[in-house]
Design an enzyme around this catalytic site. Structure first.
Site, PDB file in Angstrom:
ATOM      1  N   ARG A 106       0.815  -1.215   0.000  1.00  0.00           N
ATOM      2  CA  ARG A 106       0.000   0.000   0.000  1.00  0.00           C
ATOM      3  C   ARG A 106       0.852   1.270   0.000  1.00  0.00           C
ATOM      4  O   ARG A 106       0.552   2.232  -0.722  1.00  0.00           O
ATOM      5  CB  ARG A 106      -0.952  -0.007   1.191  1.00  0.00           C
ATOM      6  CG  ARG A 106      -1.851   1.218   1.328  1.00  0.00           C
ATOM      7  CD  ARG A 106      -2.439   1.714   0.024  1.00  0.00           C
ATOM      8  NE  ARG A 106      -3.076   0.673  -0.765  1.00  0.00           N
ATOM      9  CZ  ARG A 106      -3.341   0.768  -2.055  1.00  0.00           C
ATOM     10  NH1 ARG A 106      -2.964   1.843  -2.734  1.00  0.00           N
ATOM     11  NH2 ARG A 106      -3.929  -0.215  -2.698  1.00  0.00           N
ATOM     12  N   LYS A 141       2.132  25.006  -3.534  1.00  0.00           N
ATOM     13  CA  LYS A 141       0.840  24.438  -3.137  1.00  0.00           C
ATOM     14  C   LYS A 141       0.921  22.918  -3.209  1.00  0.00           C
ATOM     15  O   LYS A 141       0.326  22.262  -4.070  1.00  0.00           O
ATOM     16  CB  LYS A 141      -0.275  24.989  -4.023  1.00  0.00           C
ATOM     17  CG  LYS A 141      -0.471  26.491  -3.847  1.00  0.00           C
ATOM     18  CD  LYS A 141      -1.552  27.028  -4.776  1.00  0.00           C
ATOM     19  CE  LYS A 141      -1.703  28.537  -4.607  1.00  0.00           C
ATOM     20  NZ  LYS A 141      -2.722  29.112  -5.521  1.00  0.00           N
ATOM     21  N   LYS A 173       4.757  39.400  -2.915  1.00  0.00           N
ATOM     22  CA  LYS A 173       3.378  39.258  -3.370  1.00  0.00           C
ATOM     23  C   LYS A 173       2.569  40.489  -2.972  1.00  0.00           C
ATOM     24  O   LYS A 173       3.097  41.426  -2.338  1.00  0.00           O
ATOM     25  CB  LYS A 173       2.782  37.967  -2.815  1.00  0.00           C
ATOM     26  CG  LYS A 173       3.511  36.724  -3.343  1.00  0.00           C
ATOM     27  CD  LYS A 173       2.920  35.443  -2.812  1.00  0.00           C
ATOM     28  CE  LYS A 173       1.570  35.124  -3.426  1.00  0.00           C
ATOM     29  NZ  LYS A 173       1.698  34.799  -4.880  1.00  0.00           N
ATOM     30  N   GLU A 203       5.243  40.238  -7.692  1.00  0.00           N
ATOM     31  CA  GLU A 203       3.933  39.998  -8.294  1.00  0.00           C
ATOM     32  C   GLU A 203       3.261  41.326  -8.629  1.00  0.00           C
ATOM     33  O   GLU A 203       3.262  42.253  -7.819  1.00  0.00           O
ATOM     34  CB  GLU A 203       3.063  39.214  -7.307  1.00  0.00           C
ATOM     35  CG  GLU A 203       1.634  39.001  -7.747  1.00  0.00           C
ATOM     36  CD  GLU A 203       0.809  38.332  -6.665  1.00  0.00           C
ATOM     37  OE1 GLU A 203      -0.129  38.982  -6.155  1.00  0.00           O
ATOM     38  OE2 GLU A 203       1.099  37.174  -6.322  1.00  0.00           O
ATOM     39  N   ASP A 225      -0.083  38.303 -12.377  1.00  0.00           N
ATOM     40  CA  ASP A 225      -1.098  37.544 -11.647  1.00  0.00           C
ATOM     41  C   ASP A 225      -2.504  37.789 -12.180  1.00  0.00           C
ATOM     42  O   ASP A 225      -2.959  38.937 -12.262  1.00  0.00           O
ATOM     43  CB  ASP A 225      -1.043  37.920 -10.161  1.00  0.00           C
ATOM     44  CG  ASP A 225      -1.919  37.015  -9.313  1.00  0.00           C
ATOM     45  OD1 ASP A 225      -1.876  35.787  -9.504  1.00  0.00           O
ATOM     46  OD2 ASP A 225      -2.651  37.536  -8.453  1.00  0.00           O
TER      47      ASP A 225
END
Length: 285
Positions: A106, A141, A173, A203, A225
């Protein structure tokens, strides 16, 4: 454009991750089903077989899982990481005590199925960039604890890696810009404080912000973005090669070809790791 062939990571780096997964699965008392019903002297040859087509990834991890359970197992990888395969194809053969094979099954399949899914999805994105110089790249992510191997799977699918952690590079960002008081102050802070060895990406979400970035120094890469395709085309014209351009946000598979055609250098997509479907693999005796 595809990523360069990557050598496998050292087993030493991967083993702690796989040991943790095996310990989770074996629990405090081991595989009680196998110990109860399978005699210790029974040996078999098993095969990991693909039940759908895809790109191989996680074969190295699957092999480590079997070896950690039983170093005496004979393992033959028939489809190396980064290699395409068809439904029904045997990816790996394992021969030895049946109990050992069953106890590792597994964990081996979980890693291989998950990573094949990422590699396969990445390859579908890369295929949409044919005829351009645009590269497909991943993001942070990722599944907590699995970033290293998930990013390796992106490479197996022909993609490229973005930064691995917050300590790899400066990525300014929108919230950094808001907290610091604007584009000019954050870039001035980079010039004043950052090491010359660290690259900086910033960004922007408007062409006005891009113009402000281009009027300053300090940024090596600009992340465009959530821009529509005509705006991305304008951004490429404005930049004129001054900085590397990365398009991000809402980068669905059906948009990749038109975005790549704008001339951006990179397209980043979190979906490669957070939305890839686990590929269906099975182990058969």
């Amino acid at each position: 454009m595809t990523s360069p062939a990557m050598p496998p990571l050292p087993d030493l780096i991967l083993e702690p991750l796989i040991r943790m997964a095996l310990a989770e699965d074996l629990g405090s008392y081991g595989d009680i089903t196998t110990r109860t019903v399978i005699p210790a002297d029974i040996t078999y040859r098993a095969a990991i077989r693909a039940r759908q087509p895809g790109i191989a990834s996680g074969m190295q991890l699957a092999a480590i899982a079997f070896r950690l359970v039983d170093p005496d197992l004979s393992i033959t990888t028939l489809c190396a990481d980064g290699t395409p395969f068809q439904a029904g194809e045997v990816l790996m053969q394992i021969e030895g005590p049946a109990a050992s094979i069953l106890s590792a099954e597994r964990v081996a399949l979980n890693f291989a199925g998950r990573l094949c899914g990422i590699a396969t999805m990445t390859a579908s994105f890369v295929a949409r960039t044919t005829g351009t110089n645009t590269r497909i790249t991943c993001t942070r992510k990722t599944t907590p604890g699995l970033r290293l191997v998930e990013k390796q799977a992106v490479l197996h699918g022909g993609g490229f890696n973005h930064r691995f952690s917050l300590s790899d590079a400066i990525l300014i960002k929108d919230n950094h810009i808001a907290a610091a008081g604007g584009v000019r102050p954050v870039l001035q802070a980079v010039k004043a404080r950052a090491s010359h060895m660290i690259r900086c990406e910033i960004e922007v979400d408007t062409l006005d912000q891009l113009a402000e970035v281009l009027s300053e120094t300090g940024a090596d890469v600009v992340l465009l973005d959530n821009m529509d395709t005509p705006t991305l085309q304008q951004a490429v014209k404005m930049a004129q090669g001054q900085v590397v351009l990365e398009a991000s946000g809402n980068m669905r598979l059906d948009r990749i070809a038109e975005v790549a055609a704008t001339g951006v250098d990179y397209i980043s997509s979190g979906a490669l790791t957070h939305s890839a479907t686990t590929l269906d693999l099975g182990l058969d005796f």
